[in-house]
Scaffold this motif. Structure first.
Motif, PDB file in Angstrom:
ATOM      1  N   LYS A 117       3.020   8.167  -6.370  1.00 39.13           N
ATOM      2  CA  LYS A 117       2.338   9.411  -6.730  1.00 39.13           C
ATOM      3  C   LYS A 117       3.080  10.622  -6.183  1.00 39.13           C
ATOM      4  O   LYS A 117       3.281  11.614  -6.889  1.00 39.13           O
ATOM      5  CB  LYS A 117       0.902   9.406  -6.224  1.00 39.13           C
ATOM      6  CG  LYS A 117       0.139  10.643  -6.654  1.00 39.13           C
ATOM      7  CD  LYS A 117      -1.317  10.570  -6.331  1.00 39.13           C
ATOM      8  CE  LYS A 117      -2.027  11.810  -6.857  1.00 39.13           C
ATOM      9  NZ  LYS A 117      -3.465  11.736  -6.617  1.00 39.13           N
ATOM     10  N   GLN A 161       1.464  11.179 -15.277  1.00 40.20           N
ATOM     11  CA  GLN A 161       1.437   9.726 -15.341  1.00 40.20           C
ATOM     12  C   GLN A 161       1.854   9.256 -16.735  1.00 40.20           C
ATOM     13  O   GLN A 161       2.541   8.250 -16.868  1.00 40.20           O
ATOM     14  CB  GLN A 161       0.041   9.203 -15.007  1.00 40.20           C
ATOM     15  CG  GLN A 161      -0.321   9.345 -13.556  1.00 40.20           C
ATOM     16  CD  GLN A 161      -1.710   8.830 -13.248  1.00 40.20           C
ATOM     17  OE1 GLN A 161      -2.566   8.759 -14.120  1.00 40.20           O
ATOM     18  NE2 GLN A 161      -1.931   8.475 -11.988  1.00 40.20           N
ATOM     19  N   GLU A 181       0.808  -1.210   0.000  1.00 42.45           N
ATOM     20  CA  GLU A 181       0.000   0.000   0.000  1.00 42.45           C
ATOM     21  C   GLU A 181       0.845   1.266   0.000  1.00 42.45           C
ATOM     22  O   GLU A 181       0.554   2.223  -0.697  1.00 42.45           O
ATOM     23  CB  GLU A 181      -0.933  -0.003   1.215  1.00 42.45           C
ATOM     24  CG  GLU A 181      -1.836   1.196   1.278  1.00 42.45           C
ATOM     25  CD  GLU A 181      -2.734   1.146   2.474  1.00 42.45           C
ATOM     26  OE1 GLU A 181      -2.744   2.120   3.234  1.00 42.45           O
ATOM     27  OE2 GLU A 181      -3.425   0.119   2.654  1.00 42.45           O
ATOM     28  N   THR A 231      -1.067   3.839 -13.911  1.00 43.87           N
ATOM     29  CA  THR A 231      -2.093   4.358 -13.002  1.00 43.87           C
ATOM     30  C   THR A 231      -2.523   3.279 -12.010  1.00 43.87           C
ATOM     31  O   THR A 231      -2.758   3.567 -10.834  1.00 43.87           O
ATOM     32  CB  THR A 231      -3.309   4.870 -13.794  1.00 43.87           C
ATOM     33  OG1 THR A 231      -2.880   5.930 -14.651  1.00 43.87           O
ATOM     34  CG2 THR A 231      -4.401   5.386 -12.872  1.00 43.87           C
ATOM     35  N   ASN A 232      -2.591   2.048 -12.468  1.00 44.14           N
ATOM     36  CA  ASN A 232      -2.956   0.950 -11.571  1.00 44.14           C
ATOM     37  C   ASN A 232      -1.940   0.776 -10.445  1.00 44.14           C
ATOM     38  O   ASN A 232      -2.314   0.356  -9.343  1.00 44.14           O
ATOM     39  CB  ASN A 232      -3.111  -0.348 -12.350  1.00 44.14           C
ATOM     40  CG  ASN A 232      -4.393  -0.389 -13.146  1.00 44.14           C
ATOM     41  OD1 ASN A 232      -5.366   0.286 -12.828  1.00 44.14           O
ATOM     42  ND2 ASN A 232      -4.406  -1.186 -14.203  1.00 44.14           N
ATOM     43  N   TYR A 233      -0.685   1.078 -10.679  1.00 49.27           N
ATOM     44  CA  TYR A 233       0.325   1.022  -9.619  1.00 49.27           C
ATOM     45  C   TYR A 233       0.075   2.126  -8.595  1.00 49.27           C
ATOM     46  O   TYR A 233       0.149   1.901  -7.395  1.00 49.27           O
ATOM     47  CB  TYR A 233       1.746   1.163 -10.171  1.00 49.27           C
ATOM     48  CG  TYR A 233       2.139   0.115 -11.184  1.00 49.27           C
ATOM     49  CD1 TYR A 233       1.637  -1.176 -11.147  1.00 49.27           C
ATOM     50  CD2 TYR A 233       3.036   0.422 -12.192  1.00 49.27           C
ATOM     51  CE1 TYR A 233       2.017  -2.127 -12.078  1.00 49.27           C
ATOM     52  CE2 TYR A 233       3.421  -0.519 -13.128  1.00 49.27           C
ATOM     53  CZ  TYR A 233       2.904  -1.791 -13.071  1.00 49.27           C
ATOM     54  OH  TYR A 233       3.278  -2.723 -14.004  1.00 49.27           O
ATOM     55  N   GLU A 234      -0.219   3.326  -9.076  1.00 50.88           N
ATOM     56  CA  GLU A 234      -0.470   4.448  -8.166  1.00 50.88           C
ATOM     57  C   GLU A 234      -1.756   4.253  -7.366  1.00 50.88           C
ATOM     58  O   GLU A 234      -1.868   4.744  -6.256  1.00 50.88           O
ATOM     59  CB  GLU A 234      -0.549   5.774  -8.934  1.00 50.88           C
ATOM     60  CG  GLU A 234       0.794   6.321  -9.318  1.00 50.88           C
ATOM     61  CD  GLU A 234       0.748   7.782  -9.750  1.00 50.88           C
ATOM     62  OE1 GLU A 234      -0.304   8.445  -9.612  1.00 50.88           O
ATOM     63  OE2 GLU A 234       1.786   8.255 -10.237  1.00 50.88           O
ATOM     64  N   LYS A 235      -2.712   3.558  -7.923  1.00 49.80           N
ATOM     65  CA  LYS A 235      -3.969   3.300  -7.226  1.00 49.80           C
ATOM     66  C   LYS A 235      -3.892   2.079  -6.318  1.00 49.80           C
ATOM     67  O   LYS A 235      -4.804   1.799  -5.556  1.00 49.80           O
ATOM     68  CB  LYS A 235      -5.101   3.096  -8.229  1.00 49.80           C
ATOM     69  CG  LYS A 235      -5.513   4.370  -8.932  1.00 49.80           C
ATOM     70  CD  LYS A 235      -6.687   4.100  -9.850  1.00 49.80           C
ATOM     71  CE  LYS A 235      -7.174   5.378 -10.503  1.00 49.80           C
ATOM     72  NZ  LYS A 235      -8.339   5.114 -11.367  1.00 49.80           N
ATOM     73  N   GLY A 236      -2.788   1.322  -6.407  1.00 49.69           N
ATOM     74  CA  GLY A 236      -2.622   0.133  -5.584  1.00 49.69           C
ATOM     75  C   GLY A 236      -3.413  -1.058  -6.092  1.00 49.69           C
ATOM     76  O   GLY A 236      -3.587  -2.037  -5.376  1.00 49.69           O
ATOM     77  N   ILE A 237      -3.869  -0.986  -7.337  1.00 53.57           N
ATOM     78  CA  ILE A 237      -4.638  -2.081  -7.922  1.00 53.57           C
ATOM     79  C   ILE A 237      -3.718  -3.224  -8.337  1.00 53.57           C
ATOM     80  O   ILE A 237      -4.060  -4.394  -8.189  1.00 53.57           O
ATOM     81  CB  ILE A 237      -5.456  -1.583  -9.135  1.00 53.57           C
ATOM     82  CG1 ILE A 237      -6.501  -0.569  -8.658  1.00 53.57           C
ATOM     83  CG2 ILE A 237      -6.100  -2.733  -9.890  1.00 53.57           C
ATOM     84  CD1 ILE A 237      -7.203   0.176  -9.770  1.00 53.57           C
ATOM     85  N   CYS A 250      -2.483   3.664 -18.401  1.00 56.37           N
ATOM     86  CA  CYS A 250      -3.436   2.894 -17.602  1.00 56.37           C
ATOM     87  C   CYS A 250      -2.723   1.891 -16.694  1.00 56.37           C
ATOM     88  O   CYS A 250      -3.074   1.741 -15.523  1.00 56.37           O
ATOM     89  CB  CYS A 250      -4.422   2.189 -18.521  1.00 56.37           C
ATOM     90  SG  CYS A 250      -5.753   1.355 -17.656  1.00 56.37           S
ATOM     91  N   SER A 288       2.112   2.651  -3.550  1.00 53.01           N
ATOM     92  CA  SER A 288       1.250   3.463  -4.403  1.00 53.01           C
ATOM     93  C   SER A 288       1.300   4.937  -3.989  1.00 53.01           C
ATOM     94  O   SER A 288       1.374   5.821  -4.849  1.00 53.01           O
ATOM     95  CB  SER A 288      -0.190   2.937  -4.377  1.00 53.01           C
ATOM     96  OG  SER A 288      -0.724   2.970  -3.072  1.00 53.01           O
TER      97      SER A 288
END
Length: 69
Positions: free
Chosen positions: A9, A19, A2, A34-40, A31, A5
């Motif tokens: 950012k 990004q 966690e 972005t998933n790395y920054e969102k923790g997805i 995309c 992410s």
């Protein structure tokens, strides 16, 4: 990871990068980054290394092992 992410950012913003700029520099789509920054999702080791180089920080810092970039 966690904390990863959040650090991604923060570092990107500190560097004044979008990004899209980071994703281009590491060879991914915006995309995917972005998933790395969102923790997805979490980056592979190869991508993680590229992120460290682009953002100018150590892997230890991004992993939360040390407090200094």
């Amino acid at each position: 990871m966690e904390g990863l992410s959040v650090k991604l950012k923060e570092l990107r913003v500190e560097k004044g990068m979008s990004q899209s700029e980071v994703s281009r520099a590491i060879g991914l789509t915006r995309c995917a980054y972005t998933n790395y920054e969102k923790g997805i999702r979490e980056p592979s080791l190869t991508v993680f290394k590229k992120i460290c180089i682009v953002l100018g920080v150590s892997a230890d810092y991004l992993l939360g092992i040390t407090d200094a970039p």
